[in-house]
Design a protein around this motif. Structure first.
Motif, PDB file in Angstrom:
ATOM      1  N   ASP A  53       3.730  39.884  18.703  1.00 32.43           N
ATOM      2  CA  ASP A  53       2.849  39.004  17.931  1.00 32.43           C
ATOM      3  C   ASP A  53       2.456  39.682  16.624  1.00 32.43           C
ATOM      4  OD1 ASP A  53       2.914  37.017  19.822  1.00 32.43           O
ATOM      5  OD2 ASP A  53       1.058  37.622  20.808  1.00 32.43           O
ATOM      6  N   GLU A  54       2.323  41.005  16.656  1.00 34.95           N
ATOM      7  CA  GLU A  54       1.960  41.753  15.453  1.00 34.95           C
ATOM      8  C   GLU A  54       2.988  41.550  14.350  1.00 34.95           C
ATOM      9  OE1 GLU A  54       0.988  46.407  14.133  1.00 34.95           O
ATOM     10  OE2 GLU A  54       1.614  45.928  16.168  1.00 34.95           O
ATOM     11  N   ALA A  55       4.274  41.660  14.712  1.00 35.56           N
ATOM     12  CA  ALA A  55       5.340  41.472  13.729  1.00 35.56           C
ATOM     13  C   ALA A  55       5.443  40.008  13.306  1.00 35.56           C
ATOM     14  CB  ALA A  55       6.668  41.955  14.297  1.00 35.56           C
ATOM     15  N   TRP A  56       5.331  39.101  14.271  1.00 35.80           N
ATOM     16  CA  TRP A  56       5.444  37.658  14.001  1.00 35.80           C
ATOM     17  C   TRP A  56       4.367  37.194  13.025  1.00 35.80           C
ATOM     18  CZ3 TRP A  56       8.922  33.912  14.807  1.00 35.80           C
ATOM     19  CH2 TRP A  56       8.519  32.585  14.772  1.00 35.80           C
ATOM     20  N   ASP A  57       3.144  37.643  13.251  1.00 26.93           N
ATOM     21  CA  ASP A  57       2.017  37.183  12.435  1.00 26.93           C
ATOM     22  C   ASP A  57       2.072  37.695  10.994  1.00 26.93           C
ATOM     23  OD1 ASP A  57       1.042  35.804  14.588  1.00 26.93           O
ATOM     24  OD2 ASP A  57      -0.382  37.353  15.198  1.00 26.93           O
ATOM     25  N   LYS A  58       2.850  38.725  10.753  1.00 26.67           N
ATOM     26  CA  LYS A  58       2.987  39.252   9.393  1.00 26.67           C
ATOM     27  C   LYS A  58       4.010  38.459   8.574  1.00 26.67           C
ATOM     28  CE  LYS A  58       1.686  44.047  10.426  1.00 26.67           C
ATOM     29  NZ  LYS A  58       2.175  45.454  10.522  1.00 26.67           N
ATOM     30  N   LEU A 105       7.201  31.293  25.708  1.00 27.27           N
ATOM     31  CA  LEU A 105       5.878  31.520  25.115  1.00 27.27           C
ATOM     32  C   LEU A 105       4.828  31.977  26.119  1.00 27.27           C
ATOM     33  CD1 LEU A 105       5.629  28.551  22.583  1.00 27.27           C
ATOM     34  CD2 LEU A 105       5.960  30.977  22.074  1.00 27.27           C
ATOM     35  N   GLU A 106       5.161  32.025  27.395  1.00 26.52           N
ATOM     36  CA  GLU A 106       4.175  32.386  28.413  1.00 26.52           C
ATOM     37  C   GLU A 106       3.512  33.745  28.178  1.00 26.52           C
ATOM     38  OE1 GLU A 106       3.676  32.674  33.276  1.00 26.52           O
ATOM     39  OE2 GLU A 106       5.623  33.056  32.338  1.00 26.52           O
ATOM     40  N   PRO A 107       4.264  34.821  27.859  1.00 30.36           N
ATOM     41  CA  PRO A 107       3.602  36.111  27.632  1.00 30.36           C
ATOM     42  C   PRO A 107       2.598  36.060  26.478  1.00 30.36           C
ATOM     43  CG  PRO A 107       5.953  36.425  27.955  1.00 30.36           C
ATOM     44  CD  PRO A 107       5.731  34.946  27.805  1.00 30.36           C
ATOM     45  N   HIS A 108       2.971  35.373  25.396  1.00 31.23           N
ATOM     46  CA  HIS A 108       2.066  35.231  24.250  1.00 31.23           C
ATOM     47  C   HIS A 108       0.797  34.470  24.653  1.00 31.23           C
ATOM     48  CE1 HIS A 108       0.413  33.922  20.416  1.00 31.23           C
ATOM     49  NE2 HIS A 108       0.595  32.665  20.789  1.00 31.23           N
ATOM     50  N   GLU A 109       0.976  33.400  25.383  1.00 35.76           N
ATOM     51  CA  GLU A 109      -0.172  32.591  25.782  1.00 35.76           C
ATOM     52  C   GLU A 109      -1.078  33.324  26.765  1.00 35.76           C
ATOM     53  OE1 GLU A 109       1.748  29.060  27.146  1.00 35.76           O
ATOM     54  OE2 GLU A 109       1.972  28.224  25.112  1.00 35.76           O
ATOM     55  N   ASN A 110      -0.508  34.279  27.489  1.00 35.43           N
ATOM     56  CA  ASN A 110      -1.304  35.092  28.406  1.00 35.43           C
ATOM     57  C   ASN A 110      -1.913  36.315  27.728  1.00 35.43           C
ATOM     58  OD1 ASN A 110      -0.855  33.400  30.557  1.00 35.43           O
ATOM     59  ND2 ASN A 110       0.870  34.546  31.365  1.00 35.43           N
ATOM     60  N   GLY A 111      -1.703  36.429  26.409  1.00 31.85           N
ATOM     61  CA  GLY A 111      -2.313  37.514  25.654  1.00 31.85           C
ATOM     62  C   GLY A 111      -1.607  38.854  25.749  1.00 31.85           C
ATOM     63  N   SER A 112      -0.329  38.837  26.144  1.00 30.07           N
ATOM     64  CA  SER A 112       0.395  40.105  26.303  1.00 30.07           C
ATOM     65  C   SER A 112       0.827  40.734  24.986  1.00 30.07           C
ATOM     66  CB  SER A 112       1.625  39.898  27.193  1.00 30.07           C
ATOM     67  OG  SER A 112       1.234  39.582  28.512  1.00 30.07           O
ATOM     68  N   GLY A 113       0.928  39.904  23.936  1.00 28.07           N
ATOM     69  CA  GLY A 113       1.294  40.458  22.639  1.00 28.07           C
ATOM     70  C   GLY A 113       2.756  40.342  22.266  1.00 28.07           C
ATOM     71  N   VAL A 114       3.549  39.625  23.068  1.00 26.31           N
ATOM     72  CA  VAL A 114       4.948  39.352  22.714  1.00 26.31           C
ATOM     73  C   VAL A 114       5.252  37.883  22.973  1.00 26.31           C
ATOM     74  CG1 VAL A 114       5.807  41.687  23.173  1.00 26.31           C
ATOM     75  CG2 VAL A 114       5.817  39.983  25.001  1.00 26.31           C
ATOM     76  N   ARG A 115       6.283  37.389  22.311  1.00 28.99           N
ATOM     77  CA  ARG A 115       6.736  36.012  22.524  1.00 28.99           C
ATOM     78  C   ARG A 115       8.256  35.994  22.494  1.00 28.99           C
ATOM     79  NH1 ARG A 115       4.186  32.466  18.367  1.00 28.99           N
ATOM     80  NH2 ARG A 115       2.513  33.989  18.421  1.00 28.99           N
ATOM     81  N   GLY A 116       8.845  35.076  23.276  1.00 33.22           N
ATOM     82  CA  GLY A 116      10.289  34.948  23.286  1.00 33.22           C
ATOM     83  C   GLY A 116      10.778  34.093  22.139  1.00 33.22           C
TER      84      GLY A 116
END
Length: 351
Positions: free
Chosen positions: A269-274, A156-167
């Motif tokens: 995150d775009e795909a996940w949030d949908k 989750l580090e990239p997501h938490e850093n605002g990169s827009g992806v999550r593992g």
């Protein structure tokens, strides 16, 4: 008499109107609450969605098979409502190209299987620790980490850093080894060679520590670069070496096992949030399945490929003493773990 006739006529008209509404598929006011109740109870069907999944390697590789296992489980759990469209063999570009496209938005690529170290410039600083040379002593050591309480923190580090992806989940593609166009018998033979790297500080430091020259070449151009002498060698897991036919142009491999090929499957995150919560849970559950599948097949698949390469006459060199290799790259290990020294030590101690 006329009054009674008018009342009868009005009743008939009302009956005909209601019947007509029903015949046209329209709902009468009394039916609307039932529809809303069903909606609230979650009995309405989810719309079908397709997620585009990028894979650099062919589908017959360890990571390709893992992607297929994930796809099949997602489609099974969702009853076919979520489809995973795997675009394999690098048709959507190298890992950095894929990540750039994912972070650029627009939804052209929703998911990807990427090497953990590729996330370093995309907000995954901790994931770099997984590619530090000679960190994992064996596969069990890696899986001790991948199933630990630390693993979600890395995902989750990239997501938490605002990169827009999550593992979503971890996998591995076997230990990575050097392969060359010229015969190599030991560490000393790598000195002066031009070895292909992706533009990554850890890999650059590794190659320099071994006395070779790091040369940046995209993965899609590596075969021709080996063929034409642009580079003298490169490094890959055994299964990827075979599936990409590198043995045709670089028939020498030395099994130094400098890095375990830790991989993550990530989603934007775009795909996940949908996705609805139910759909997100399906992806998580399928990820657990695919991760376990990867764990079961990886070593067996790699050993089978290795035996085939030996049978085909490929020059495979075993490294009996890894100590000189570890000593040669001691500097890059210390430099690249300095920021997360304690965290790195936790990973080392999981063996």
């Amino acid at each position: 008499m006329k009054k009674g006739f008018k009342l009868l006529s009005l009743s008939l008209v009302l009956v005909l109107i209601v019947a007509g509404l029903a015949g046209c598929g329209m709902k009468s006011p009394t039916e609307q609450p039932a529809k809303e109740e069903a909606k609230q109870e979650g009995t309405t069907t989810e719309p079908e969605i397709t997620l585009v999944y990028a894979e650099v390697n062919p589908l017959d590789t360890i990571v390709g098979q893992t992607g297929t296992a994930f796809k099949e489980k997602v489609e099974e759990l969702s009853g076919g409502k979520i489809k995973i469209d795997i675009q394999a063999s690098g048709v959507l570009g190298a890992e950095n190209d894929v990540l750039d496209a994912m972070l650029g938005g627009g939804g052209t690529i929703d998911m990807s299987r990427i090497s953990a170290f590729a996330l370093t410039p995309y907000g995954g600083e901790k994931s770099k620790l997984l590619s530090i040379p000679y960190t994992f002593v064996n596969r069990e050591h890696f899986w001790n980490f991948a199933t630990s309480d630390l693993a979600p923190e890395f995902l989750l580090e990239p997501h938490e850093n605002g990169s827009g992806v999550r593992g979503l989940f971890y996998g591995e593609e076997g230990f990575r080894h050097f392969f060359t166009t010229k015969e190599v018998k030991g560490i000393e033979d790598l000195k002066g060679m031009k070895l292909r790297v992706s533009n990554d500080p850890v890999m650059n430091g590794l190659v320099q520590g071994l006395g070779a020259s790091p040369t940046v070449v995209s993965f899609g151009e590596l075969y021709s670069a080996l063929q034409t002498g642009v580079v003298d060698g490169a490094e890959q897991p055994i299964a990827n070496y075979k599936s990409n036919a590198f043995q045709e142009v670089a028939p020498n491999m030395i099994l130094d096992g400098h890095t375990l090929g830790a991989v993550q499957v990530v989603i934007t995150d775009e795909a996940w949030d949908k996705l609805t919560e139910e759909q997100q849970n399906i992806l998580v559950e399928a990820g657990k399945y695919a991760s376990e599948f990867n764990r079961k097949i990886s070593e067996e698949a790699e050993n089978k490929v290795l035996e085939g390469l030996k049978a085909d006459g490929i020059n495979i060199v075993e490294v009996k003493d890894i100590a000189p290799w570890q000593e040669a790259v001691k500097g890059v290990i210390e430099t690249e773990t300095a920021k997360h020294k304690d965290l790195y030590q936790k990973i080392v101690d999981m063996k």
